[in-house]
Design an enzyme around this catalytic site. Structure first.
Site, PDB file in Angstrom:
ATOM      1  N   HIS A 101     -20.073  17.411 -18.045  1.00 50.20           N
ATOM      2  CA  HIS A 101     -19.713  16.449 -17.009  1.00 50.20           C
ATOM      3  C   HIS A 101     -18.317  16.707 -16.445  1.00 50.20           C
ATOM      4  CE1 HIS A 101     -23.121  14.511 -18.842  1.00 50.20           C
ATOM      5  NE2 HIS A 101     -23.087  13.509 -17.986  1.00 50.20           N
TER       6      HIS A 101
ATOM      7  N   GLU B  39     -31.905  19.286  -9.630  1.00 51.12           N
ATOM      8  CA  GLU B  39     -30.844  19.807  -8.771  1.00 51.12           C
ATOM      9  C   GLU B  39     -31.325  20.955  -7.886  1.00 51.12           C
ATOM     10  OE1 GLU B  39     -29.172  17.162 -11.491  1.00 51.12           O
ATOM     11  OE2 GLU B  39     -30.369  18.946 -11.960  1.00 51.12           O
TER      12      GLU B  39
END
Length: 325
Positions: free
Chosen positions: A129, A60
Site C-alpha cells: 500500500h 486493475e
C-alpha cells in the site's frame, strides 16, 4: 479561493474537469457511491451521475484496459488504482498499451488517460500500500509522471494531466492527503507539466526532492539555516519530463547538491537526476551529488517504517557531507 487539503484539491480538479468536458470519466474500485477508499471522489457520482463516475470490478488490468479503449474513442478517463502496489496487474495496459499508443498508430490515436494512485509511507499501512514505484514509470517512454507536494499544485497539475493527450501517472502521497490546508482557486487552473518549483531560495547547497520529501527537505533547510547554511529546495513536481534546466540553474549558484527520494536508493528518480546533473552541470560541482533515500530492502512493516524513511536528520547529514568535501 478556498482552503483545501490535498485530497480535496484532487477531488476539485476532477469536479471542474467533469463539469468542463463531457468526455471526462472517473472510474475505479469503490470510487462511486463510497467515494474511494480515501474519499477522494466523494460526491462526484451524485453530482455527475453513474455514467460519468462509476465503480469497476476488483481488477486493475480491467480498469487500465478499459481506460485505453475509452481513450482511443475520444474519452478522457481518470482511472484510479486504489493503492500503488496494485499497479503490477495493470502494467501491460499502462506502460505498453497506453504509453505506446500514439507511436504505434503513427499519431492516429492518443491515450489521454490519467492513472491516479495513492502511495508513500509514514501512515502505518499494510504491505503493497505504501511503496514508491515511480521508478518503474520514469523508465517508460510515452507516459508522464507527476508527484505533487501540496494542494495548490495537486489541483493544477491534475487539471493539466486530464487535458493532456498523453497518459499520465499521477501519484498522490498518502501522508499529504490531510497534512495541511492551502488556498486553492475554486475555478479551473493549470500548473504546467514538466516545470519544477523553487520552494526555498538558498546559496550554499541545492536540495532536490518531490512529494512528501519536499517537506522533509524544507524542515532540514530550516534547521540548517540556524547554523548559517542556506539551502535551496527544489520541488520537482514532474519526474517525467524532468525540468533539468531549473536544477542546473540552481547548481550554478550553489555548486553542491543532494537528491532526496522516499523510494529505495538503487536506480529511480534520484539516480536519473544525478546522471543528468553530471551530463549538464558537472563543471559547476564542488562535491559529488549525494542521495538520501530508503534502503534497498522491501518496504518494512509498520513497526519500523519510521527508521526506514528518509528524515530531516539524514538530509542534514548529507548536506554537511557535501559541504565538507
Amino acid at each position: 479561493m478556498a482552503q483545501m487539503n490535498m485530497k480535496e484539491a484532487v477531488r476539485d480538479a476532477m469536479r471542474v474537469e467533469l463539469k468542463n468536458d463531457p468526455n471526462v470519466l472517473v472510474f475505479g474500485e469503490d470510487v462511486g457511491k463510497v467515494g474511494g477508499v480515501f474519499r477522494a471522489t466523494e460526491g462526484l457520482q451524485g453530482e455527475f451521475g453513474e455514467d460519468r463516475v462509476f465503480d469497476t470490478p476488483l481488477a486493475e488490468s480491467a480498469i487500465a484496459g478499459m481506460a485505453v479503449g475509452m481513450g482511443i474513442q475520444g474519452f478522457r478517463p481518470v482511472a484510479e488504482i486504489q493503492f500503488v502496489g496494485f499497479i503490477y496487474e495493470a502494467l501491460d495496459q499502462m506502460f505498453i498499451q497506453a504509453a505506446r499508443m500514439r507511436y504505434r498508430s503513427g499519431g492516429r490515436y492518443n491515450s489521454p488517460i490519467v492513472f491516479r494512485t495513492p502511495f508513500g509511507g509514514g501512515v502505518k499501512a499494510a504491505e503493497l500500500h505504501t511503496d514508491s514505484l515511480e521508478g518503474l514509470a520514469i523508465q517508460t517512454p510515452g507516459i508522464k509522471v507527476i508527484v505533487p507536494s501540496n494542494p495548490y499544485d495537486a489541483k493544477g497539475l491534475l487539471v493539466s494531466a486530464i487535458r493532456d493527450n498523453d497518459p499520465v501517472f499521477f501519484m498522490e502521497h498518502l501522508n499529504l492527503y490531510h497534512a495541511f490546508r492551502q488556498d486553492v482557486p475554486e475555478e479551473a487552473y493549470t500548473v504546467p507539466i514538466g516545470k519544477a518549483n523553487v520552494v526555498r531560495e538558498g546559496s550554499d547547497v541545492t536540495i532536490i526532492a518531490y512529494g512528501m520529501m519536499v517537506h522533509t527537505a524544507v524542515k532540514a533547510a530550516e534547521e540548517l539555516e540556524k547554523s548559517g547554511v542556506k539551502a535551496e529546495v527544489i520541488d520537482l513536481r514532474t519526474l517525467l519530463p524532468l525540468d533539468i534546466d531549473t536544477i542546473v540553474a540552481s547548481i550554478q549558484k550553489t555548486n553542491r547538491a543532494i537528491v532526496v527520494q522516499e523510494a529505495q536508493k538503487t536506480s529511480g528518480a534520484a539516480a536519473e537526476v544525478i546522471a543528468q546533473i553530471n551530463e549538464k552541470a558537472i563543471l559547476h560541482l564542488e562535491a559529488p551529488v549525494l542521495r538520501v533515500a530508503g534502503p534497498d530492502t522491501v518496504y518494512p512493516f509498520a513497526q519500523v517504517e519510521d527508521a526506514w524513511l528518509p528524515s530531516p536528520a539524514r538530509v542534514i547529514a548529507a548536506v554537511n557531507k557535501v559541504l565538507e568535501f
